[in-house]
Write a protein that holds these residues in place. Structure first.
Motif, PDB file in Angstrom:
ATOM      1  N   ILE A 165      -4.508   6.486  -0.922  1.00 48.47           N
ATOM      2  CA  ILE A 165      -3.796   5.219  -0.774  1.00 48.47           C
ATOM      3  C   ILE A 165      -4.214   4.281  -1.894  1.00 48.47           C
ATOM      4  N   ARG A 166      -3.281   3.446  -2.327  1.00 47.20           N
ATOM      5  CA  ARG A 166      -3.540   2.454  -3.355  1.00 47.20           C
ATOM      6  C   ARG A 166      -2.471   1.365  -3.236  1.00 47.20           C
ATOM      7  N   THR A 167      -2.700   0.253  -3.927  1.00 50.73           N
ATOM      8  CA  THR A 167      -1.727  -0.840  -3.925  1.00 50.73           C
ATOM      9  C   THR A 167      -0.879  -0.769  -5.186  1.00 50.73           C
ATOM     10  N   VAL A 168       0.435  -0.812  -5.002  1.00 50.38           N
ATOM     11  CA  VAL A 168       1.373  -0.863  -6.123  1.00 50.38           C
ATOM     12  C   VAL A 168       2.344  -2.008  -5.844  1.00 50.38           C
ATOM     13  N   LEU A 169       3.221  -2.275  -6.794  1.00 51.70           N
ATOM     14  CA  LEU A 169       4.172  -3.377  -6.651  1.00 51.70           C
ATOM     15  C   LEU A 169       5.590  -2.857  -6.464  1.00 51.70           C
ATOM     16  N   LEU A 170       6.246  -3.345  -5.432  1.00 51.44           N
ATOM     17  CA  LEU A 170       7.659  -3.056  -5.236  1.00 51.44           C
ATOM     18  C   LEU A 170       8.453  -3.786  -6.311  1.00 51.44           C
ATOM     19  N   LYS A 171       9.365  -3.082  -6.969  1.00 54.37           N
ATOM     20  CA  LYS A 171      10.136  -3.684  -8.048  1.00 54.37           C
ATOM     21  C   LYS A 171      11.631  -3.772  -7.754  1.00 54.37           C
ATOM     22  N   TYR A 172      12.095  -3.034  -6.767  1.00 53.72           N
ATOM     23  CA  TYR A 172      13.521  -3.084  -6.443  1.00 53.72           C
ATOM     24  C   TYR A 172      13.718  -2.445  -5.073  1.00 53.72           C
ATOM     25  N   PHE A 173      14.673  -2.952  -4.319  1.00 50.96           N
ATOM     26  CA  PHE A 173      15.042  -2.281  -3.069  1.00 50.96           C
ATOM     27  C   PHE A 173      16.501  -2.558  -2.757  1.00 50.96           C
ATOM     28  N   ASP A 174      17.124  -1.577  -2.140  1.00 54.04           N
ATOM     29  CA  ASP A 174      18.491  -1.698  -1.646  1.00 54.04           C
ATOM     30  C   ASP A 174      18.680  -0.638  -0.577  1.00 54.04           C
ATOM     31  N   GLU A 175      19.911  -0.352  -0.227  1.00 51.83           N
ATOM     32  CA  GLU A 175      20.184   0.610   0.844  1.00 51.83           C
ATOM     33  C   GLU A 175      19.657   2.002   0.523  1.00 51.83           C
ATOM     34  N   ARG A 176      19.486   2.312  -0.757  1.00 50.57           N
ATOM     35  CA  ARG A 176      19.004   3.643  -1.149  1.00 50.57           C
ATOM     36  C   ARG A 176      17.503   3.792  -0.970  1.00 50.57           C
ATOM     37  N   GLY A 177      16.745   2.688  -1.024  1.00 48.92           N
ATOM     38  CA  GLY A 177      15.314   2.811  -0.845  1.00 48.92           C
ATOM     39  C   GLY A 177      14.516   1.758  -1.596  1.00 48.92           C
ATOM     40  N   PHE A 178      13.206   2.020  -1.704  1.00 47.66           N
ATOM     41  CA  PHE A 178      12.230   1.067  -2.222  1.00 47.66           C
ATOM     42  C   PHE A 178      11.577   1.663  -3.474  1.00 47.66           C
ATOM     43  N   SER A 192       0.858  -1.179   0.000  1.00 44.69           N
ATOM     44  CA  SER A 192       0.000   0.000   0.000  1.00 44.69           C
ATOM     45  C   SER A 192       0.894   1.229   0.000  1.00 44.69           C
ATOM     46  N   LEU A 193       0.587   2.169  -0.894  1.00 44.58           N
ATOM     47  CA  LEU A 193       1.346   3.416  -1.016  1.00 44.58           C
ATOM     48  C   LEU A 193       0.437   4.563  -0.607  1.00 44.58           C
ATOM     49  N   ALA A 194       0.783   5.254   0.458  1.00 46.99           N
ATOM     50  CA  ALA A 194      -0.009   6.381   0.947  1.00 46.99           C
ATOM     51  C   ALA A 194       0.693   7.682   0.601  1.00 46.99           C
ATOM     52  N   THR A 195      -0.081   8.613   0.025  1.00 46.39           N
ATOM     53  CA  THR A 195       0.432   9.925  -0.348  1.00 46.39           C
ATOM     54  C   THR A 195      -0.567  10.988   0.081  1.00 46.39           C
ATOM     55  N   ALA A 201       4.289   6.897   2.546  1.00 46.94           N
ATOM     56  CA  ALA A 201       4.369   5.765   3.460  1.00 46.94           C
ATOM     57  C   ALA A 201       4.018   4.499   2.692  1.00 46.94           C
ATOM     58  N   LEU A 202       4.652   3.393   3.075  1.00 52.23           N
ATOM     59  CA  LEU A 202       4.412   2.090   2.473  1.00 52.23           C
ATOM     60  C   LEU A 202       3.969   1.111   3.553  1.00 52.23           C
TER      61      LEU A 202
END
Length: 211
Positions: free
Chosen positions: A59-72, A47-50, A93-94
């Protein structure tokens, strides 16, 4: 409809500080792998809240496609409602609701666009139909019928009938740069375990929160 009696107790081994990695991104990766192994449906769904200039939460649902130390990282149309809200207020917010494991992860932070090369790399990895869809949809705008959408799909298929489909200049990624990450583990009697990581300069502090 009164649904106040809908409840279940959360059975789990709990979460102790010694079981947490000092790095929340590594801790997230560990839990993400647990969710994949457990067969959680679309564990990268979040869930992505803006909230834009009007301060109305969205708020809506999206898909995480990559993450590392820099972020999501997630991808979208830069003309969409979420994109307009992020232009006005580049914070978000996620929420990852891994209910099957009695777990959830909450992330808050600033938002920035990823580089064009990152967007291109992901775009070229998408199925051709999804690439066409990115060109077709003026995301969040009203349309009178689905037939018009399908007509646009047919037009784009003809336009890009041969060769690679280019990256639209109105489509790309955002990175949520975490400032707070909370790991929640359900426990019986609603006495859940919650640990919050807070970024301070280049380090993370960890504290247990009351349920």
């Amino acid at each position: 409809m009164d649904i106040g009696d809908m409840r279940r107790d959360f059975e789990s081994e709990g979460l102790d500080r010694q079981h947490l990695n000092d790095n929340p991104v590594i801790q997230f990766e560990n839990w993400f792998e647990d969710s994949r192994k457990a067969g959680i449906l679309e564990p990268n769904a979040m869930s992505l809240a803006t909230s834009g200039a009007d301060q109305m939460p969205d708020i809506r649902t999206v898909l995480l496609k990559y993450f590392d130390e820099r972020g999501f990282v997630f991808y979208t149309n830069y003309g969409s409602r979420k994109a307009r809200e992020l232009d006005e207020n580049p914070r978000a917010a996620l929420l990852f609701p891994w209910i099957g494991l009695n777990r959830q992860v909450r992330i808050q932070g600033a938002v920035e666009k990823v580089s064009k090369s990152e967007s291109l790399r992901y775009f070229t990895s998408r199925p051709r139909g999804s690439q066409i869809g990115a060109w077709v949809s003026e995301q969040s705008k009203a349309i009178t019928s689905r037939g018009l959408l399908e007509q646009k799909v047919a037009e784009m298929k003809r336009k890009f009938s041969s060769g690679e489909i280019p990256l639209p200049d109105f489509w790309g990624g955002y990175r949520v740069v975490p400032e707070r990450i909370e790991f929640w583990q359900g426990r019986p009697s609603r006495l859940h375990d919650r640990f919050e990581y807070v970024r301070e300069a280049d380090a993370w502090t960890i504290q247990r929160l009351q349920p």
